[in-house]
Design a protein around this motif. Structure first.
Motif, short mmCIF file in Angstrom:
data_model
loop_
_atom_site.label_atom_id
_atom_site.label_comp_id
_atom_site.label_asym_id
_atom_site.label_seq_id
_atom_site.Cartn_x
_atom_site.Cartn_y
_atom_site.Cartn_z
N GLU A 109 0.80 -1.22 0.00
CA GLU A 109 0.00 0.00 0.00
C GLU A 109 0.84 1.28 0.00
N PRO A 110 1.96 1.34 0.76
CA PRO A 110 2.76 2.59 0.75
C PRO A 110 3.21 3.02 -0.64
N PHE A 111 3.40 2.05 -1.55
CA PHE A 111 3.84 2.40 -2.90
C PHE A 111 2.73 3.10 -3.69
N ASN A 112 1.48 2.91 -3.27
CA ASN A 112 0.35 3.51 -3.97
C ASN A 112 -0.25 4.69 -3.21
N ALA A 113 0.39 5.08 -2.11
CA ALA A 113 -0.21 6.09 -1.23
C ALA A 113 -0.47 7.41 -1.94
N ALA A 114 0.44 7.83 -2.81
CA ALA A 114 0.30 9.13 -3.47
C ALA A 114 -0.42 9.04 -4.81
N PHE A 115 -0.80 7.84 -5.20
CA PHE A 115 -1.43 7.67 -6.52
C PHE A 115 -2.93 7.88 -6.38
N PRO A 116 -3.53 8.70 -7.25
CA PRO A 116 -4.97 8.97 -7.13
C PRO A 116 -5.80 7.73 -7.43
N ARG A 117 -6.87 7.56 -6.66
CA ARG A 117 -7.76 6.41 -6.86
C ARG A 117 -9.18 6.91 -7.14
N PRO A 118 -9.81 6.39 -8.18
CA PRO A 118 -11.20 6.78 -8.45
C PRO A 118 -12.11 6.36 -7.30
N THR A 119 -13.01 7.26 -6.90
CA THR A 119 -13.95 6.94 -5.82
C THR A 119 -15.37 6.82 -6.34
N ARG A 120 -15.60 7.22 -7.59
CA ARG A 120 -16.93 7.11 -8.18
C ARG A 120 -16.92 6.05 -9.27
N SER A 121 -18.02 5.32 -9.35
CA SER A 121 -18.10 4.27 -10.37
C SER A 121 -18.09 4.87 -11.78
N SER A 122 -18.50 6.15 -11.92
CA SER A 122 -18.50 6.79 -13.24
C SER A 122 -17.09 7.00 -13.77
N SER A 123 -16.09 6.95 -12.88
CA SER A 123 -14.70 7.13 -13.30
C SER A 123 -14.10 5.86 -13.88
N ILE A 124 -14.73 4.71 -13.62
CA ILE A 124 -14.22 3.44 -14.12
C ILE A 124 -14.32 3.44 -15.65
#
Length: 201
Positions: A109-124
């Protein structure tokens, strides 16, 4: 259920649906299950881990959302599982039940800490658009991040003539001021006005 009686194993989504249809065909009293909410929920199951008397199911009700449950098929009891609990249950298919408190676990997880993650299904499925919005919000929230933009706009020339910015604009504040004046000036013209009528203003 037949697949529980056969012992442990993994079922994919199409196998889960096949098993449901087989059960419905064998018992006329279960025909009403075919279009029931239970059937619709089961259609969103992506995987089933069978470890008698339990069946753990991974559901994907909508893009980017996962839920995990474990069902005791004899007692008909249902428990919600965390991702870690589901994976541990899955590992028991190969390794058997493990009570060792010193199992090696790697946390990436620390390697992905600064990477943005989509939180809305519309972003998939719209990853590029999502990243563009994320990077734009960072760029415009920090003025120092805009300096490369000014440099980028100033370097574009054709036959020695600046195409985007002239030599008078050399900072973010000057660019913002010039854009505000240009917007105010252009707002006086109809949208269909040719560029040639104001290109030298």
């Amino acid at each position: 259920m037949g697949f529980v009686d056969r012992g442990k194993g993994i079922l994919q989504s199409y196998q889960i649906i096949d098993e449901l249809e087989k059960v419905i065909q064998e018992d006329e009293g279960l025909q009403k299950l075919k279009d029931s909410p239970f059937s619709k929920v089961l259609q969103s199951a992506q995987e089933a881990i069978v470890l008698s008397p339990f069946v753990a199911l991974a559901f994907r009700p909508r893009p980017g959302v996962w839920e995990y449950v474990r069902v005791n098929v004899y007692e008909l009891s249902v428990d919600h599982l965390t991702v870690a609990e589901y994976l541990q249950f899955k590992e028991e298919l190969i390794d058997g039940e493990c009570n060792d408190n010193y199992v090696l676990e790697l946390d990436f997880e620390p390697f992905n800490a600064a990477f943005p993650r989509p939180t809305r299904s519309s972003s998939i499925g719209n990853g590029v658009q999502y990243l563009n919005r994320h990077l734009s919000s960072i760029m415009f929230s920090k003025k120092e991040s805009l300096e490369p933009l000014v440099d980028f706009l100033r370097t574009h020339k054709h036959d020695g003539h600046a195409m985007m910015l002239n030599d008078r604009i050399h900072s973010i504040s000057r660019l913002q001021s010039a854009l505000a004046k240009a917007e105010e000036y252009l707002s006086k013209f109809p949208p269909t006005t040719p560029y040639s009528e104001f290109q030298f203003e």
